[in-house]
Design an enzyme around this catalytic site. Structure first.
Site, short mmCIF file in Angstrom:
data_model
loop_
_atom_site.label_atom_id
_atom_site.label_comp_id
_atom_site.label_asym_id
_atom_site.label_seq_id
_atom_site.Cartn_x
_atom_site.Cartn_y
_atom_site.Cartn_z
N SER A 110 61.43 36.80 1.04
CA SER A 110 60.25 36.69 1.91
C SER A 110 60.52 37.46 3.20
CB SER A 110 60.00 35.22 2.24
OG SER A 110 59.01 35.07 3.23
N TYR A 112 62.91 26.65 4.98
CA TYR A 112 62.40 27.74 4.14
C TYR A 112 63.05 29.06 4.56
CZ TYR A 112 59.08 30.92 1.84
OH TYR A 112 58.51 31.90 1.07
N1 LIG Z 1 52.57 33.37 -1.07
C1 LIG Z 1 53.25 33.92 -0.07
O1 LIG Z 1 52.66 34.24 1.00
C2 LIG Z 1 54.71 34.21 -0.22
C3 LIG Z 1 55.31 35.01 0.75
C4 LIG Z 1 56.66 35.28 0.64
C5 LIG Z 1 57.39 34.79 -0.42
N2 LIG Z 1 56.77 34.01 -1.34
C6 LIG Z 1 57.60 33.48 -2.43
O2 LIG Z 1 56.98 33.74 -3.68
C7 LIG Z 1 57.43 32.80 -4.64
C8 LIG Z 1 56.24 32.30 -5.46
O3 LIG Z 1 55.39 31.56 -4.60
P1 LIG Z 1 53.78 31.62 -4.69
O4 LIG Z 1 53.30 32.17 -3.42
O5 LIG Z 1 53.36 32.23 -5.96
O6 LIG Z 1 53.46 30.05 -4.64
P2 LIG Z 1 52.92 28.99 -5.73
O7 LIG Z 1 51.62 29.45 -6.28
O8 LIG Z 1 53.01 27.68 -5.04
O9 LIG Z 1 54.00 29.11 -6.89
C9 LIG Z 1 55.23 28.48 -6.82
C10 LIG Z 1 55.82 28.45 -8.21
O10 LIG Z 1 57.13 27.85 -8.13
C11 LIG Z 1 57.20 26.81 -9.08
N3 LIG Z 1 58.06 25.73 -8.60
C12 LIG Z 1 57.99 25.06 -7.42
N4 LIG Z 1 58.91 24.08 -7.39
C13 LIG Z 1 59.57 24.13 -8.58
C14 LIG Z 1 60.60 23.38 -9.16
N5 LIG Z 1 61.17 22.32 -8.53
N6 LIG Z 1 61.04 23.70 -10.40
C15 LIG Z 1 60.48 24.74 -11.08
N7 LIG Z 1 59.50 25.49 -10.58
C16 LIG Z 1 59.05 25.20 -9.35
C17 LIG Z 1 55.77 26.32 -9.26
O11 LIG Z 1 55.60 25.76 -10.57
P3 LIG Z 1 55.50 24.20 -10.95
O12 LIG Z 1 54.78 23.51 -9.82
O13 LIG Z 1 54.74 24.21 -12.23
O14 LIG Z 1 56.92 23.76 -11.11
C18 LIG Z 1 54.99 27.63 -9.17
O15 LIG Z 1 54.96 28.26 -10.42
C19 LIG Z 1 58.18 31.72 -3.84
O16 LIG Z 1 59.57 31.92 -3.96
C20 LIG Z 1 57.75 31.98 -2.42
O17 LIG Z 1 58.70 31.56 -1.48
C21 LIG Z 1 55.45 33.71 -1.27
#
Ligand SMILES: NC(=O)c1ccc[n+]([C@@H]2O[C@H](COP(=O)([O-])OP(=O)(O)OC[C@H]3O[C@@H](n4cnc5c(N)ncnc54)[C@H](OP(=O)(O)O)[C@@H]3O)[C@@H](O)[C@H]2O)c1
Length: 267
Positions: A143, A156
């Protein structure tokens, strides 16, 4: 050049957001998929929505990144599904919306477990097969928070900074085995990440932040991630105005510190 076609690609966090968008684009490029997250029904929905791929070439492997003891066994199961893992995308993650002083140590530990320790455990597990086949690619969804820390994101930001350090070090150790390491640093991407964020006590924050709402689309984000994989890039940013903070941190850290201190708590 890391090709996607015919490669076995394991995505964690494939049940929503960035991981889901990656699954669709990888399917269209002819990759074989292993989809992981906790919610099996959502993984099945993602599988059903993948186009241009034989359903036998998509496997579902539910896992909880917060259960460290299960992960080495599940990684062996992942390898056995197609006989290898060529590309592991460590994408599953969780964030927070809470001040450091108020955040319970349980929440802090879950964030580090899910975002950091799980990624290194899974990576080390697949490295055994990657070393044997003398090829492989580890992709880490870090990130901008892995470079710049702001209020309400202490654990985080710590987890993402930890990923940066760990995988920069690992890259220097495995390149001679033809194993690539790509760190992806997105800024704001329009996903449910803020809805799924922890409050100080570990409840679901359940609010869509304005920055996320206005963020880059998951499709564009996934496209740039796959380009970085195909070009074997070591690190990329996928961000817009957040890049200003990255450059300030690098060249004028004092100015950035003043700005961060004065940001209103909330977003
Ligand atoms: N969106 C942003 O602005 C942003 C920016 C920078 C980085 N990121 C990174 O991108 C990645 C994906 O996030 P996203 O934005 O797509 O958010 P999201 O829609 O909330 O997706 C998060 C994913 O992680 C899984 N997850 C969460 N806790 C888990 C656990 N204990 N075990 C297994 N799976 C787990 C969730 O699946 P389940 O709930 O089904 O387990 C879901 O598939 C993350 O690493 C986040 O830090 C996002």
């Amino acid at each position: 050049m890391s090709e996607i076609k015919n490669k076995v690609i394991w995505i964690t966090g494939a049940s929503s957001g960035i991981g889901e968008a990656l699954a669709y684009q990888i399917a269209e490029k002819g990759g074989k998929l292993i989809l992981s997250a906790r919610r099996e029904n959502e993984l099945q929905r993602v599988k059903d929505n993948c186009k241009g791929i034989n359903p036998d070439e998509i496997k579902i492997l539910p896992l909880d990144l917060n259960q460290p003891d299960t992960l080495p066994i599940l990684a062996q199961e992942a390898i056995s599904l197609f006989g290898t893992v060529d590309i592991l995308i460590n994408n599953g993650g969780v964030t927070q919306r809470s001040l450091a002083v108020e955040t319970s140590s349980e929440v802090e530990r879950i964030i580090m477990e899910v975002n950091f320790f799980a990624a290194i455990t899974l990576s080390k597990s697949v490295l055994t097969v990657m070393k044997k086949q003398q090829s492989g690619h580890l992709v880490i969804i870090s990130s901008v928070a892995g470079k710049v820390a702001t209020k309400m994101r202490s654990s985080y930001a710590a987890s993402k900074h930890a990923l940066q350090g760990y995988f920069d070090s690992l890259r220097a150790e495995v390149w001679q085995d033809n194993i690539k390491v790509t760190l992806i640093c997105p800024g704001y991407v329009k996903t449910s990440i803020s809805l799924n964020a922890f409050t100080a006590e570990g409840a679901k924050y359940n609010q869509m932040d304005k920055n996320q709402e206005l963020g880059i689309s998951v499709d564009v984000c996934a496209q740039k991630i796959l380009q970085a994989i195909e070009k074997d890039q070591e690190e990329i940013y996928i961000a817009r105005k957040e890049m200003i903070a990255v450059y300030l941190k690098r060249f004028f850290p004092g100015i950035l510190s003043k700005i961060v201190k004065n940001i209103k708590v909330g977003n």
